[in-house]
Structures are given as structure tokens and as C-alpha cells.
Write an enzyme that holds these catalytic residues in place. Structure first.
Site, PDB file in Angstrom:
ATOM      1  N   CYS A 145      -1.579  -4.715  -5.276  1.00  0.00           N
ATOM      2  CA  CYS A 145      -1.813  -4.679  -3.834  1.00  0.00           C
ATOM      3  C   CYS A 145      -1.338  -5.999  -3.255  1.00  0.00           C
ATOM      4  O   CYS A 145      -1.897  -7.057  -3.561  1.00  0.00           O
ATOM      5  CB  CYS A 145      -3.292  -4.457  -3.534  1.00  0.00           C
ATOM      6  SG  CYS A 145      -3.675  -4.483  -1.765  1.00  0.00           S
ATOM      7  N   GLY A 146      -0.298  -5.944  -2.420  1.00  0.00           N
ATOM      8  CA  GLY A 146       0.285  -7.165  -1.873  1.00  0.00           C
ATOM      9  C   GLY A 146      -0.625  -7.870  -0.893  1.00  0.00           C
ATOM     10  O   GLY A 146      -0.820  -9.092  -0.965  1.00  0.00           O
ATOM     11  N   THR A 147      -1.222  -7.104   0.045  1.00  0.00           N
ATOM     12  CA  THR A 147      -2.153  -7.743   0.978  1.00  0.00           C
ATOM     13  C   THR A 147      -3.379  -8.256   0.230  1.00  0.00           C
ATOM     14  O   THR A 147      -3.952  -9.290   0.585  1.00  0.00           O
ATOM     15  CB  THR A 147      -2.580  -6.762   2.084  1.00  0.00           C
ATOM     16  OG1 THR A 147      -3.135  -5.584   1.494  1.00  0.00           O
ATOM     17  CG2 THR A 147      -1.404  -6.400   2.970  1.00  0.00           C
ATOM     18  N   GLY A 148      -3.774  -7.535  -0.839  1.00  0.00           N
ATOM     19  CA  GLY A 148      -4.900  -7.990  -1.647  1.00  0.00           C
ATOM     20  C   GLY A 148      -4.606  -9.277  -2.384  1.00  0.00           C
ATOM     21  O   GLY A 148      -5.480 -10.146  -2.527  1.00  0.00           O
ATOM     22  N   ASN A 194      -2.302   6.826   3.077  1.00  0.00           N
ATOM     23  CA  ASN A 194      -2.965   6.833   1.781  1.00  0.00           C
ATOM     24  C   ASN A 194      -2.994   8.240   1.187  1.00  0.00           C
ATOM     25  O   ASN A 194      -2.778   9.226   1.894  1.00  0.00           O
ATOM     26  CB  ASN A 194      -4.399   6.317   1.930  1.00  0.00           C
ATOM     27  CG  ASN A 194      -4.450   4.859   2.329  1.00  0.00           C
ATOM     28  OD1 ASN A 194      -3.724   4.036   1.781  1.00  0.00           O
ATOM     29  ND2 ASN A 194      -5.301   4.541   3.296  1.00  0.00           N
ATOM     30  N   ASN A 223       2.991  -0.409  -7.805  1.00  0.00           N
ATOM     31  CA  ASN A 223       2.407   0.213  -6.620  1.00  0.00           C
ATOM     32  C   ASN A 223       3.480   1.142  -6.050  1.00  0.00           C
ATOM     33  O   ASN A 223       4.438   0.698  -5.422  1.00  0.00           O
ATOM     34  CB  ASN A 223       2.034  -0.880  -5.626  1.00  0.00           C
ATOM     35  CG  ASN A 223       0.988  -0.487  -4.615  1.00  0.00           C
ATOM     36  OD1 ASN A 223       0.764  -1.223  -3.672  1.00  0.00           O
ATOM     37  ND2 ASN A 223       0.327   0.646  -4.777  1.00  0.00           N
ATOM     38  N   HIS A 266     -10.312  -6.997   3.409  1.00  0.00           N
ATOM     39  CA  HIS A 266     -10.425  -7.238   1.971  1.00  0.00           C
ATOM     40  C   HIS A 266     -11.722  -7.960   1.651  1.00  0.00           C
ATOM     41  O   HIS A 266     -12.198  -8.803   2.411  1.00  0.00           O
ATOM     42  CB  HIS A 266      -9.251  -8.089   1.465  1.00  0.00           C
ATOM     43  CG  HIS A 266      -7.942  -7.372   1.519  1.00  0.00           C
ATOM     44  ND1 HIS A 266      -7.472  -6.629   0.467  1.00  0.00           N
ATOM     45  CD2 HIS A 266      -7.022  -7.271   2.507  1.00  0.00           C
ATOM     46  CE1 HIS A 266      -6.299  -6.099   0.801  1.00  0.00           C
ATOM     47  NE2 HIS A 266      -6.005  -6.470   2.040  1.00  0.00           N
ATOM     48  N   GLU A 288      -8.446   0.073  -3.794  1.00  0.00           N
ATOM     49  CA  GLU A 288      -7.966   0.197  -2.427  1.00  0.00           C
ATOM     50  C   GLU A 288      -8.666   1.344  -1.711  1.00  0.00           C
ATOM     51  O   GLU A 288      -8.824   2.434  -2.267  1.00  0.00           O
ATOM     52  CB  GLU A 288      -6.453   0.425  -2.407  1.00  0.00           C
ATOM     53  CG  GLU A 288      -5.658  -0.757  -2.943  1.00  0.00           C
ATOM     54  CD  GLU A 288      -4.189  -0.664  -2.588  1.00  0.00           C
ATOM     55  OE1 GLU A 288      -3.878  -0.505  -1.385  1.00  0.00           O
ATOM     56  OE2 GLU A 288      -3.349  -0.743  -3.501  1.00  0.00           O
ATOM     57  N   ARG A 289      -9.067   1.083  -0.477  1.00  0.00           N
ATOM     58  CA  ARG A 289      -9.740   2.119   0.314  1.00  0.00           C
ATOM     59  C   ARG A 289      -8.788   3.299   0.521  1.00  0.00           C
ATOM     60  O   ARG A 289      -7.604   3.134   0.800  1.00  0.00           O
ATOM     61  CB  ARG A 289     -10.208   1.563   1.665  1.00  0.00           C
ATOM     62  CG  ARG A 289      -9.084   1.047   2.536  1.00  0.00           C
ATOM     63  CD  ARG A 289      -9.566   0.592   3.902  1.00  0.00           C
ATOM     64  NE  ARG A 289      -8.424   0.115   4.690  1.00  0.00           N
ATOM     65  CZ  ARG A 289      -8.468  -0.175   5.975  1.00  0.00           C
ATOM     66  NH1 ARG A 289      -9.595  -0.044   6.641  1.00  0.00           N
ATOM     67  NH2 ARG A 289      -7.402  -0.598   6.616  1.00  0.00           N
ATOM     68  N   CYS A 342       0.961  -2.578   3.855  1.00  0.00           N
ATOM     69  CA  CYS A 342       0.990  -2.628   2.393  1.00  0.00           C
ATOM     70  C   CYS A 342       2.081  -3.604   1.995  1.00  0.00           C
ATOM     71  O   CYS A 342       3.257  -3.389   2.310  1.00  0.00           O
ATOM     72  CB  CYS A 342       1.249  -1.252   1.789  1.00  0.00           C
ATOM     73  SG  CYS A 342       1.479  -1.310  -0.010  1.00  0.00           S
ATOM     74  N   GLY A 343       1.699  -4.678   1.332  1.00  0.00           N
ATOM     75  CA  GLY A 343       2.662  -5.712   0.974  1.00  0.00           C
ATOM     76  C   GLY A 343       3.705  -5.251  -0.024  1.00  0.00           C
ATOM     77  O   GLY A 343       4.876  -5.655   0.049  1.00  0.00           O
ATOM     78  N   ASN A 344       3.314  -4.401  -0.976  1.00  0.00           N
ATOM     79  CA  ASN A 344       4.292  -3.915  -1.950  1.00  0.00           C
ATOM     80  C   ASN A 344       5.239  -2.902  -1.315  1.00  0.00           C
ATOM     81  O   ASN A 344       6.437  -2.885  -1.594  1.00  0.00           O
ATOM     82  CB  ASN A 344       3.567  -3.293  -3.150  1.00  0.00           C
ATOM     83  CG  ASN A 344       2.858  -4.349  -3.976  1.00  0.00           C
ATOM     84  OD1 ASN A 344       3.432  -5.353  -4.343  1.00  0.00           O
ATOM     85  ND2 ASN A 344       1.583  -4.119  -4.253  1.00  0.00           N
ATOM     86  N   ASN A 363     -10.875  -2.887   1.062  1.00  0.00           N
ATOM     87  CA  ASN A 363     -10.184  -3.044  -0.215  1.00  0.00           C
ATOM     88  C   ASN A 363     -10.895  -4.152  -0.976  1.00  0.00           C
ATOM     89  O   ASN A 363     -11.215  -5.198  -0.390  1.00  0.00           O
ATOM     90  CB  ASN A 363      -8.720  -3.443   0.018  1.00  0.00           C
ATOM     91  CG  ASN A 363      -8.005  -2.486   0.946  1.00  0.00           C
ATOM     92  OD1 ASN A 363      -7.630  -1.400   0.556  1.00  0.00           O
ATOM     93  ND2 ASN A 363      -7.822  -2.900   2.194  1.00  0.00           N
TER      94      ASN A 363
END
Length: 290
Positions: free
Chosen positions: A233-236, A66, A15, A171, A224-225, A75-77, A206
Site C-alpha cells: 500500500c503506497g499511501t500506507g 475497491n 498490489n 491510516h 486496507e479498508r 492508491c500510491g501503487n 487502512n
């Protein structure tokens, strides 16, 4: 004289984002810059733009945009890469770093491999399961405070059972069954945008497509939106583990296998926080002609 903008490209599980040190550089229109740098043919090529700047409530502030120019909450990553960047560039001297995001202040703990930073563990906070706070479109007769777990959603003439979770961004988690195509065979370019813009999700969504491999491992692809399919996707990944536990499919510590690598997610039963561990890798630095 041609004006230039210094940048660093970094990736976490594939990512990839373009990072700008907003302590030193001025970005007047970050949405336009995000669209430009993200283009993989005419720009630098990335999943978006991240600005790292001063904060009044944390050590630093992270703003993420984005490829379509919209600003995202988290964004977790990217946040793992921000933690490594600010430490290695001397903006923060401690290995425990507080980072302001659109989803609140997150705490990063850097990981070292033979003395060098290799990644981080991020306290991603508590998941949001109440329908109105994700947010979902609340229909008449629907309990706005109830979780949305394994509910039917019709997409392109097919009914999917979905679980909705917010990790600061919304999500929609879809579990694949034996009758579904293999994960690699899913046509995300076709179904991803339809999920993203479904009427149920007023702020778009997402979407994670998940196959459960065992009680401690899952495989996932993500749409991802505002971006499209990404390598990770970290949050995903966090939302997926929450959905897994809520549907009694896995334990609370799970290795999430994404196209770009593996994230270890722990949903701690004592504080209800999710902890995400994964890599943060610099790719290259350069100057962008403006």
C-alpha cells in the site's frame, strides 16, 4: 454479438489492479465492474479497478474502486502504474505527468532502466495530521486540530498505541514491540476488520502493522479498508514513515519492506511533501466478456 471490454492488469509491489482506458472504453457501473473483475476465482483477480480517463485539471484522471465496489480517493501503487500506462500508450508524451485523483492532483516522474520505464517517483503531497481532517471521531474535550500520535485504542480486549495520518485516505499505524508476535504471525484476518470498523474512524481506516528494523528501514503489513490484506500500500507506506518520524523512530528517508516488495519514502523537510519511489509492472492485457 458478445460485447467485450479491453483491460490491462498491472502491479506495483504486488498490489495489482485492472486498468481500463476510459478514453476508449465505456464503463456504466464501475462499482459493479470492480466487484466482478476483482474476484480471483470468477473474475480477472485484483485488488480493485482503476479507470484512466480525461481530466480538466491535469493530464489524466484516475478513479479507483475497491473489490467491494466502494470508490477510494488514492492508491500510491496504482498511480505509478497509471503513469507508466499513459506514457507507454501515448496518452501523455512527457515523463513528468500530472494525474487527477480523489485526493487532488499528484505529479509522477517516470523512472527508466536501460531506456525502458520501470517505475516512478510520485509527489504524494503533504500528510494530514489534524484529527478532524483525517477524519477521526472527535470526543468531548478532545482538540479537533491536534495530531493523534501514540494514542491508546482498544481492539479485541487489547490496548494498542496508534498514530493516525491521512494521505488523502485515512491510516492507522501500529508499531509492534518485543512482546508482540512476529510480523508474519499476525492474524490480520481477525484484527484487521476490527481496526477498519472501529468507532474512532467514521470513514473506516487502512491499518499498517509495523516493525522498525533501523533508522532507515521498516517492515510492514497492511489491512486496507474495502479490500483486506494486500501485498503493498503506497499511501500506507507514506503514512508509516510520517508516523515513524512523529514518534522519533526513524530518519525521514526510509525503505518500507512490504510483502510485495520495497518502496522508498522520503518525507522532505523543506516542502513537507512525501515522495514515493517504486516499480510499476504490466502483467497482461485481455478482453473481458460482458
Amino acid at each position: 454479438m458478445t460485447q467485450t471490454l479491453r483491460f490491462t492488469k498491472m502491479q506495483g509491489c504486488g498490489n495489482d489492479y485492472v486498468y481500463i482506458n476510459a478514453f476508449n472504453e465505456h464503463v456504466g457501473d464501475p462499482s459493479a465492474l470492480a466487484r466482478r473483475v476483482s474476484d480471483r476465482h470468477f473474475g480477472i483477480g485484483s485488488d480493485g479497478l482503476v479507470l484512466i480517463g480525461p481530466s480538466t485539471v491535469a493530464d489524466v484522471r484516475m478513479r479507483m474502486f475497491n473489490p467491494d465496489g466502494t470508490e477510494a480517493q488514492m492508491c500510491g501503487n496504482a498511480i505509478r502504474c497509471v503513469a507508466r500506462y499513459v506514457y507507454e500508450h501515448g496518452l501523455v508524451r512527457e515523463r513528468v505527468i500530472r494525474i487527477e485523483t480523489g485526493a487532488g492532483v499528484k505529479v509522477a516522474r517516470l523512472l527508466a532502466d536501460e531506456g525502458r520505464v520501470s517505475g516512478a517517483t510520485i509527489d504524494m503531497g503533504e500528510p494530514v495530521l489534524e484529527a478532524c481532517d483525517i477524519p477521526l471521531k472527535v470526543e468531548a474535550g478532545m482538540d479537533a486540530r491536534a495530531p493523534y500520535i501514540s494514542k491508546p485504542l482498544e481492539i479485541l480486549g487489547r490496548t494498542y498505541l496508534v498514530t493516525a495520518v491521512s494521505m488523502g485516505n485515512p491510516h492507522c499505524v501500529v508499531f509492534l514491540g518485543p512482546e508482540d508476535p512476529a510480523l508474519d504471525d499476525l492474524n490480520l484476518a481477525e484484527i484487521g476488520p476490527v481496526f477498519e470498523h472501529a468507532e474512532l474512524f467514521p470513514e473506516r481506516v487502512n491499518t499498517e502493522f509495523v516493525r522498525v528494523d533501523s533508522v532507515s528501514a521498516v517492515s510492514m503489513r497492511v489491512w486496507e479498508r474495502g479490500t483486506g490484506e494486500t501485498m503493498a500500500c503506497g499511501t500506507g507506506a507514506c503514512a508509516t514513515v510520517v508516523a515513524c518520524v512523529c514518534n522519533r523512530l526513524t530518519d525521514r528517508t526510509v525503505d518500507v519492506h512490504l510483502r510485495g516488495g520495497v518502496l522508498r519514502i522520503n518525507w522532505n523537510e523543506h516542502d513537507n511533501h512525501l515522495y514515493m519511489t517504486g516499480p510499476a509492472v504490466p502483467v497482461f492485457e485481455g478482453s473481458l466478456f460482458l
